[in-house]
Design an enzyme around this catalytic site. Structure first.
Site, PDB file in Angstrom:
ATOM      1  N   GLY A   1      43.609  26.960   3.053  1.00 45.48           N
ATOM      2  CA  GLY A   1      44.955  27.961   2.733  1.00 45.48           C
ATOM      3  C   GLY A   1      45.256  28.807   3.725  1.00 45.48           C
ATOM      4  CG  ASP A   2      42.759  31.841   5.147  1.00 48.26           C
ATOM      5  OD1 ASP A   2      43.543  32.255   4.213  1.00 48.26           O
ATOM      6  OD2 ASP A   2      41.603  31.918   5.124  1.00 48.26           O
TER       7      ASP A   2
HETATM    8  P1  ADP Z   1      43.654  27.610  -0.743  1.00 47.61           P
HETATM    9  O1  ADP Z   1      42.328  27.611   0.244  1.00 47.61           O
HETATM   10  O2  ADP Z   1      44.632  28.712  -0.736  1.00 47.61           O
HETATM   11  O3  ADP Z   1      43.013  27.552  -2.244  1.00 47.61           O
HETATM   12  P2  ADP Z   1      44.296  24.776  -0.843  1.00 47.61           P
HETATM   13  O4  ADP Z   1      42.885  24.531  -1.222  1.00 47.61           O
HETATM   14  O5  ADP Z   1      45.303  24.416  -1.565  1.00 47.61           O
HETATM   15  O6  ADP Z   1      44.592  26.479  -0.366  1.00 47.61           O
HETATM   16  O7  ADP Z   1      44.461  24.092   0.540  1.00 47.61           O
HETATM   17  C1  ADP Z   1      45.824  24.292   1.608  1.00 47.61           C
HETATM   18  C2  ADP Z   1      46.139  22.944   2.072  1.00 47.61           C
HETATM   19  O8  ADP Z   1      44.954  22.325   2.629  1.00 47.61           O
HETATM   20  C3  ADP Z   1      46.540  21.928   0.919  1.00 47.61           C
HETATM   21  O9  ADP Z   1      47.910  22.146   0.791  1.00 47.61           O
HETATM   22  C4  ADP Z   1      46.089  20.810   1.599  1.00 47.61           C
HETATM   23  O10 ADP Z   1      47.228  20.233   2.525  1.00 47.61           O
HETATM   24  C5  ADP Z   1      44.895  20.971   2.594  1.00 47.61           C
HETATM   25  N1  ADP Z   1      43.743  20.715   1.746  1.00 47.61           N
HETATM   26  C6  ADP Z   1      42.987  21.572   1.354  1.00 47.61           C
HETATM   27  N2  ADP Z   1      41.811  20.597   0.579  1.00 47.61           N
HETATM   28  C7  ADP Z   1      42.158  19.752   0.681  1.00 47.61           C
HETATM   29  C8  ADP Z   1      41.397  18.414   0.436  1.00 47.61           C
HETATM   30  N3  ADP Z   1      40.444  18.392  -0.567  1.00 47.61           N
HETATM   31  N4  ADP Z   1      41.774  17.094   1.032  1.00 47.61           N
HETATM   32  C9  ADP Z   1      42.773  17.145   1.780  1.00 47.61           C
HETATM   33  N5  ADP Z   1      43.689  18.153   2.132  1.00 47.61           N
HETATM   34  C10 ADP Z   1      43.205  19.457   1.290  1.00 47.61           C
END
Ligand code: ADP
Length: 309
Positions: free
Chosen positions: A252-253
């Protein structure tokens, strides 16, 4: 230049153990210590992609000095000194699990809180984009981010705000609106006080609620399912391919770094959303939190699809 704001940074300490033994001694051979806190993850990724970045926030004590010494060399240091000590956050990696011990951090005095507002105002001259991330330390009022957003708005600088809970609620209720917020699905549900699914029609509907009025961009990150975004009256879904995930902490960061970079370079909606997702994915492919390997950037970039929905 992008100015990142980390009000409660930390020294992130990682202790890898084969097994965590309770009520006895655990010896650690390989310790890693990095400058942490969500805003510093954003900072590191911006430095790695080659953007011009300055980091501000509150630091204190020997941990504060250590943090400055451990910033990426391309980061301009604009921290504000406080009397308390910068905190440690410990992650024990054991048996495929992660047990965390997070210090609350120092309590900020009223003088320090006001002093930082004045200092932040002076930084607005050279900042082109402001990126604010993470929790507020004790002692700062819950609407402190609204005060920072107000100062950035007065200077005409766009703000990307990535925080949650009461601090986000306070900003949404204030008249001072950030340009972008990036809740994940869980944070969005928490904010609305109801479970929000990943259904596109439902996401469209909730992002039009009065709570979000006046915010230009809302980007809801959906982990392995990419992202959903609202820019003005236009909605987008970002579809991403399946990837081999190593550690998604900090994705997310990294996404916030991509959004801030997209704003800095005045990229199109599509370019900004793809950059944000590619950086999130690249972070998920690495062991280190808030780190991307740019060698894999273009190959992923070419596989992402943004469609208007
Ligand atoms: P946070 O860390 O704020 O919870 P996310 O988990 O939604 O944010 O991750 C941010 C972005 O990183 C997602 O929109 C995606 O593009 C990428 N991402 C995160 N986790 C995955 C994953 N397991 N597989 C592929 N892309 C990921």
């Amino acid at each position: 230049m992008i100015l990142t704001v980390t009000m409660n940074p930390s020294i992130d300490i990682s202790y890898p153990l084969d097994e965590l033994k309770i009520d006895t001694v655990n010896r650690v051979a390989e310790v890693s210590k990095t400058a942490g806190g969500k805003g510093l993850n954003v900072t590191r990724v911006l430095a790695e992609i080659g953007d011009n970045v300055a980091a501000t926030g509150l630091i204190g004590g020997t941990n504060g000095e250590f943090l400055l010494q451990n910033l990426h060399p391309n980061v301009k240091q604009c921290f504000y000194n406080i009397s308390g000590d910068t905190r440690n956050c410990i992650a024990i990696l054991h048996e495929g699990k992660q047990t965390e011990i997070l210090e609350a951090g120092p309590t900020i005095t009223a003088d320090e809180a006001n002093g930082f507002l004045h200092y932040f105002k002076s930084l607005m001259e050279s900042a082109e984009v402001v990126s604010i991330s993470g929790s507020l330390p004790a002692g700062l009022p819950v609407d402190y981010y609204a005060s920072l957003v107000e100062l950035a708005n007065q200077a005409g600088k766009p703000v990307v705000l990535d925080c949650s809970g009461a601090a986000l609620q306070a900003v949404l209720e204030s008249p001072h609106k950030p340009t972008v917020i990036k809740p994940n699905n869980e944070e969005l549900s928490q904010l609305l006080g109801k479970e929000v699914s990943e259904d596109l029609d439902e996401l469209k509907e909730v992002l039009q609620e009065p709570l979000f009025a006046g915010i230009e961009w809302i980007i809801v990150s959906l982990g392995a399912n990419g992202a959903f975004a609202k820019h003005g009256d236009t909605f987008y879904k970002v579809d991403i391919p399946r990837i081999q995930v190593v550690n998604p902490v900090g994705s997310g960061d990294s996404t916030v770094a991509g959004i801030s970079s997209g704003l800095l370079h005045k990229e199109s909606d599509q370019e900004l959303l793809i950059k944000a997702n590619v950086l999130g994915m690249l972070n998920a492919q690495e062991k280190m939190t808030g780190h991307v390997n740019m060698a894999n950037y273009q190959a992923l970039y070419d596989q992402l699809l943004v469609k208007e929905v």
